[in-house]
Design a protein around this motif. Structure first.
Motif, short mmCIF file in Angstrom:
data_model
loop_
_atom_site.label_atom_id
_atom_site.label_comp_id
_atom_site.label_asym_id
_atom_site.label_seq_id
_atom_site.Cartn_x
_atom_site.Cartn_y
_atom_site.Cartn_z
N MET A 1 47.56 -21.46 -33.34
CA MET A 1 46.91 -20.31 -32.70
C MET A 1 47.84 -19.67 -31.65
N ALA A 2 48.72 -20.47 -31.06
CA ALA A 2 49.64 -19.96 -30.04
C ALA A 2 50.89 -19.33 -30.65
N THR B 1 47.68 -29.49 -33.65
CA THR B 1 48.48 -28.61 -34.50
C THR B 1 47.82 -27.25 -34.65
N LYS B 2 46.51 -27.24 -34.75
CA LYS B 2 45.79 -25.96 -34.85
C LYS B 2 45.96 -25.15 -33.56
N ASP C 1 56.17 -12.85 -35.58
CA ASP C 1 57.45 -13.14 -34.93
C ASP C 1 58.10 -14.43 -35.46
N HIS C 2 57.32 -15.46 -35.72
CA HIS C 2 57.83 -16.77 -36.15
C HIS C 2 57.12 -17.20 -37.43
N PHE C 3 57.35 -16.44 -38.51
CA PHE C 3 56.60 -16.68 -39.74
C PHE C 3 56.88 -18.07 -40.32
N ALA D 1 53.93 -20.66 -40.88
CA ALA D 1 53.58 -21.12 -42.23
C ALA D 1 53.60 -22.65 -42.30
N LYS D 2 54.62 -23.26 -41.66
CA LYS D 2 54.70 -24.72 -41.65
C LYS D 2 53.50 -25.32 -40.91
N LEU D 3 53.15 -24.74 -39.76
CA LEU D 3 51.97 -25.23 -39.00
C LEU D 3 50.69 -25.01 -39.81
N LYS D 4 50.58 -23.88 -40.50
CA LYS D 4 49.38 -23.59 -41.29
C LYS D 4 49.21 -24.62 -42.41
N ARG D 5 50.32 -24.94 -43.10
CA ARG D 5 50.24 -25.97 -44.15
C ARG D 5 49.87 -27.33 -43.55
N SER D 6 50.41 -27.63 -42.40
CA SER D 6 50.10 -28.90 -41.74
C SER D 6 48.63 -28.97 -41.33
#
Length: 192
Positions: A60-61, A55-56, A66-68, A72-77
């Motif tokens: 990073m990718a 997920t990290k 562009d895809h906030f 944000a969802k990936l960052k929380r995950s």
């Protein structure tokens, strides 16, 4: 005869543990203990590591501008994954600490504690008797502290066994080094 062999085996086991190192043995048995009795915890740790790091990599990718929403969802995950991984790691560390205390206590009891106990229990017993006059006036020393004169006490037998095992260890190491050491190759000198 049984006392003689028992003391020798105790000294041999304690020397083998000394040569191997208690940290190496503890690491081996701790990993075995974790795999046998806490396999779900280890599997959860492995799963958390793989999912969190994948997920990290996705995070990073992903471009935050562009895809906030996706970012944000990936960052929380990722944050939740690292928090869960930290909790799992602390549980494993707690299990390892508990195992370490129990393992070190058992190791001390099996080596040092048993040697002290046998030495105390058989303090007035002779391991074996020496022929009359072998060591002359020094015969009394071999029976210290309380074994009969003319005999070998448990303490003296333990010291003798330990010394013989250490000497044999050095001999084997020296032989091993001499076999492993490369032999010098003779060189030809040039004639002028």
């Amino acid at each position: 005869m049984a006392l003689l062999v028992t003391i020798f085996l105790l000294v041999l086991v304690s020397q083998i543990i000394s040569w191997t190192g208690s940290a190496v043995l503890q690491g081996f048995f701790c990993s075995l203990y974790l795999r046998l009795f806490h396999s779900k915890l280890i599997a959860r740790q492995h799963e958390l590591k793989t999912t969190t790091w994948s997920t990290k990599a996705q995070l990073m990718a992903t471009s935050a501008q562009d895809h906030f929403a996706k970012w944000a969802k990936l960052k929380r995950s990722v944050d939740k994954g690292f928090q869960d991984l930290e909790t799992t790691n602390s549980e494993i560390a707690s299990v390892k600490t508990q195992f370490s205390i129990k393992f070190n206590s058992a190791l001390w009891f099996m080596t040092t504690g048993l040697q002290f106990f046998i030495g105390w229990w058989y303090r007035k017993s002779a391991v074996f008797y020496l022929p009359q006059g072998w060591f002359g006036p020094l015969t009394w020393w071999l029976g210290l502290p309380w074994a009969p004169t003319g005999s070998i006490s448990c303490g003296v037998w333990q010291m003798a066994c330990r010394r013989i095992i250490v000497v044999m260890e050095r001999t084997v190491k020296d032989l091993w080094v001499s076999v492993e050491a490369p032999q010098p190759v003779p060189t030809k000198e040039k004639a002028d």
